[in-house]
Write a protein that holds these residues in place. Structure first.
Motif, mmCIF file in Angstrom:
data_model
loop_
_atom_site.group_PDB
_atom_site.id
_atom_site.type_symbol
_atom_site.label_atom_id
_atom_site.label_comp_id
_atom_site.label_asym_id
_atom_site.label_seq_id
_atom_site.Cartn_x
_atom_site.Cartn_y
_atom_site.Cartn_z
ATOM 1 N N ASN A 53 0.997 -1.196 -0.040
ATOM 2 C CA ASN A 53 0.001 -0.011 0.155
ATOM 3 C C ASN A 53 0.954 0.989 0.034
ATOM 4 O OD1 ASN A 53 -1.484 -2.238 1.562
ATOM 5 N ND2 ASN A 53 -3.085 -0.953 1.132
ATOM 6 N N LEU A 55 -0.032 5.346 0.386
ATOM 7 C CA LEU A 55 -0.979 6.540 0.804
ATOM 8 C C LEU A 55 -0.219 7.873 0.930
ATOM 9 C CD1 LEU A 55 -2.282 3.729 2.232
ATOM 10 C CD2 LEU A 55 -4.320 5.598 2.730
ATOM 11 N N HIS A 87 -6.127 -2.476 8.369
ATOM 12 C CA HIS A 87 -6.465 -1.382 7.461
ATOM 13 C C HIS A 87 -5.627 -0.065 7.902
ATOM 14 C CE1 HIS A 87 -10.074 -4.082 6.990
ATOM 15 N NE2 HIS A 87 -10.213 -3.214 5.842
ATOM 16 N N HIS A 129 -11.330 7.027 5.850
ATOM 17 C CA HIS A 129 -11.126 6.406 4.620
ATOM 18 C C HIS A 129 -10.403 4.898 5.268
ATOM 19 C CE1 HIS A 129 -9.688 4.812 0.882
ATOM 20 N NE2 HIS A 129 -8.312 5.305 0.931
ATOM 21 N N GLU A 131 -8.437 1.785 4.285
ATOM 22 C CA GLU A 131 -7.726 0.795 2.973
ATOM 23 C C GLU A 131 -7.315 -0.511 3.631
ATOM 24 O OE1 GLU A 131 -5.645 3.016 -0.245
ATOM 25 O OE2 GLU A 131 -4.014 1.586 0.168
ATOM 26 N N GLY A 301 -14.742 1.691 -0.617
ATOM 27 C CA GLY A 301 -13.074 1.636 -0.631
ATOM 28 C C GLY A 301 -12.514 1.692 -1.879
ATOM 29 N N LYS A 306 -9.642 1.297 -8.088
ATOM 30 C CA LYS A 306 -8.432 0.581 -7.931
ATOM 31 C C LYS A 306 -8.400 -0.683 -8.834
ATOM 32 C CE LYS A 306 -8.126 1.306 -2.933
ATOM 33 N NZ LYS A 306 -8.042 0.713 -1.657
ATOM 34 N N ASN A 376 -6.319 10.945 0.492
ATOM 35 C CA ASN A 376 -6.409 9.564 -0.539
ATOM 36 C C ASN A 376 -7.828 9.059 -0.640
ATOM 37 O OD1 ASN A 376 -3.356 8.933 -0.418
ATOM 38 N ND2 ASN A 376 -4.002 9.816 1.454
ATOM 39 N N ARG A 377 -8.954 9.737 -0.285
ATOM 40 C CA ARG A 377 -10.133 9.144 -0.097
ATOM 41 C C ARG A 377 -11.176 9.335 -1.498
ATOM 42 N NH1 ARG A 377 -12.926 12.007 4.690
ATOM 43 N NH2 ARG A 377 -14.629 10.635 4.322
ATOM 44 N N ALA A 382 -6.105 6.016 -6.771
ATOM 45 C CA ALA A 382 -5.758 4.606 -7.109
ATOM 46 C C ALA A 382 -4.822 4.963 -8.504
ATOM 47 C CB ALA A 382 -6.982 3.998 -7.841
ATOM 48 N N ARG A 385 -1.285 5.308 -6.595
ATOM 49 C CA ARG A 385 -0.421 3.958 -6.512
ATOM 50 C C ARG A 385 0.400 3.339 -7.370
ATOM 51 N NH1 ARG A 385 -1.396 -0.690 -3.254
ATOM 52 N NH2 ARG A 385 -1.289 -2.517 -4.267
#
Length: 438
Positions: A53, A55, A87, A129, A131, A301, A306, A376-377, A382, A385
């Motif tokens: 991940n 963020l 998360h 948010h 993740e 989410g 994503k 990032n919400r 996406a 990333r």
């Protein structure tokens, strides 16, 4: 759960964190497989290229990795839990620990959410948010680490005297958004229906049919991108208008799902702003392609965006994307001050794309004032990333004028400021035209 902490604090603080997060091994099952260790670290921008991940923060990035990260500003090692999943949670966070909180890194929380519980229900708010820790790693190629900013079409300097211009029709915005949010009936498949919500499978299916009708009427090529994410299945809708250069494309996006409400502002406004820009460009000769994407399951989410960004990365098509302009709520301005966000969080070259949006708003004399925010919400994240430039254009959600009907039944068209929506849509339309029209 066992944790260690490596940061710039004292040894006493490290021991305190360890004591807080660790559990006794004596109670474990000797025959159970060893729990996997992950590392959650706050690092400088683009210093870690292999991660589960990633963020954004204003100054750096919070990354989740399998291997320890050298020279991290802060790092916590955590073990997986058998009856819950970890998360990474973005706030704003309260001073007190969240339910199941295991650590805070870079202003974000790491929370263990019991298996079978929805993150929003567990955390008690839709304003967080959450993740989940990803199962597979992303390895960014060198070409996508601080890649060059998207240049305007034809090599023209941004917003020169011959900069492109378009007109956004206010009546078009209002008519289409009333249809999408259930304030006016629509005809789908020869029958009159009302799109009361876009959270259920049937509601989202009707919304997709509506989107297809709208874009096919403009002459765009419409396709559906079906995906699976865990137990969830969803469908993104894409609408393409080709340009002279088939190797480059600008993405204009918004999410069409809602939290089982009318979703006029969240994010019916963004969907209709995207549609209005496409409508304004329908007869233009484009030098690069325009792709409008309506994402599914943002409210669950960011599942649709994503899946779509992952698909582009795996197919080698992400290199074709010159930028992503994501429209996330464009219709609420109760005090009529014209404040708005262009969210870039200093990710790769997204700040340069944001500057182009701001310059377009200024050039258009639209009475808009940009206010800073980093999050990032929404669906723009996406693409971060995978190292692609993306921004979220939004009303003043993180300022002092948030919509009180956010995620509530009262998120209907009577809450919206139509002239503000026209002006904010015009700003995004102007920068899209500059990037697209030779």
């Amino acid at each position: 759960m066992m944790a260690t902490c490596r940061n710039r604090s004292s040894a006493a603080a490290r021991c305190a964190v360890f004591a807080l997060l660790s559990t006794s091994c004596a109670s474990g099952d000797a025959g159970a497989p060893a729990a996997e260790v992950i590392h959650v670290s706050h690092v400088g921008k683009d210093t870690v290229s292999t991660f589960l991940n990633r963020l954004a923060t204003e100054a750096g990035q919070v990354v989740v990795t399998r291997a320890a990260v050298d020279d991290a500003w802060q790092s916590v090692a955590l073990k997986e839990e058998h009856d819950s999943s970890l998360h990474v949670v973005e706030g704003p966070l309260p001073a007190a620990a969240l339910p199941g909180e295991r650590a805070r890194v870079g202003g974000l929380a790491v929370v263990a959410i019991p298996t079978g519980r929805e993150p929003h229900d567990w955390l008690g708010s839709h304003r967080y948010h959450a993740e989940p820790i990803a199962e597979t790693e992303v390895v960014l190629p060198p070409t996508r680490r601080r890649q060059a900013a998207p240049a305007p079409a034809g090599g023209r300097a941004a917003f020169a005297g011959d900069a492109a211009d378009i007109h956004i029709d206010a009546e078009f915005l209002e008519a289409r958004l009333k249809e999408l949010s259930g304030a006016a009936p629509v005809t789908l498949g020869g029958r009159s229906v009302v799109l009361r919500e876009r959270g259920s499978e049937s509601g989202r299916s009707m919304a997709r049919t509506w989107l297809r009708q709208q874009y096919e009427a403009l002459g765009f090529t419409v396709q559906e991108h079906r995906y699976r994410s865990g137990w969830s299945q969803g469908v993104n809708v894409t609408a393409d208008k080709p340009g002279a250069d088939p190797s480059r494309v600008l993405i204009l996006s918004a999410h069409y799902d809602s939290v089982n409400n009318a979703g006029a502002d969240d994010d019916g406004s963004g969907v209709v702003s995207s549609l209005a820009i496409a409508h304004a460009l329908k007869d233009a000769r484009l030098s690069i392609g325009l792709r409008v994407v309506a994402f599914d399951q943002e409210e669950n989410g960011l599942l649709g965006s994503k899946a779509y960004a992952r698909m582009l990365d795996q197919n080698g098509q992400l290199e074709q994307v010159v930028g992503v302009l994501d429209l996330e709520m464009t219709g609420y301005d109760s005090n009529d001050d014209g404040h708005y966000h262009v969210i870039h969080c200093n990710e790769n070259t997204s700040s340069e794309l944001a500057a182009q949006v701001e310059a377009a708003a200024t050039r258009g004399g639209l009475g808009l004032t940009r206010t800073d925010a980093c999050t990032n919400r929404s669906d723009h994240a996406a693409f971060w990333r995978y190292g692609a430039p993306a921004v979220a254009v939004s009303q003043d959600f993180f300022g002092d004028d948030g919509n009180p009907c956010y995620h509530k039944r009262c998120d209907t068209v009577d809450q919206l400021n139509w002239d503000y929506m026209r002006r904010l849509t015009q700003a995004v339309g102007l920068v899209a035209a500059d990037l697209l029209i030779e």
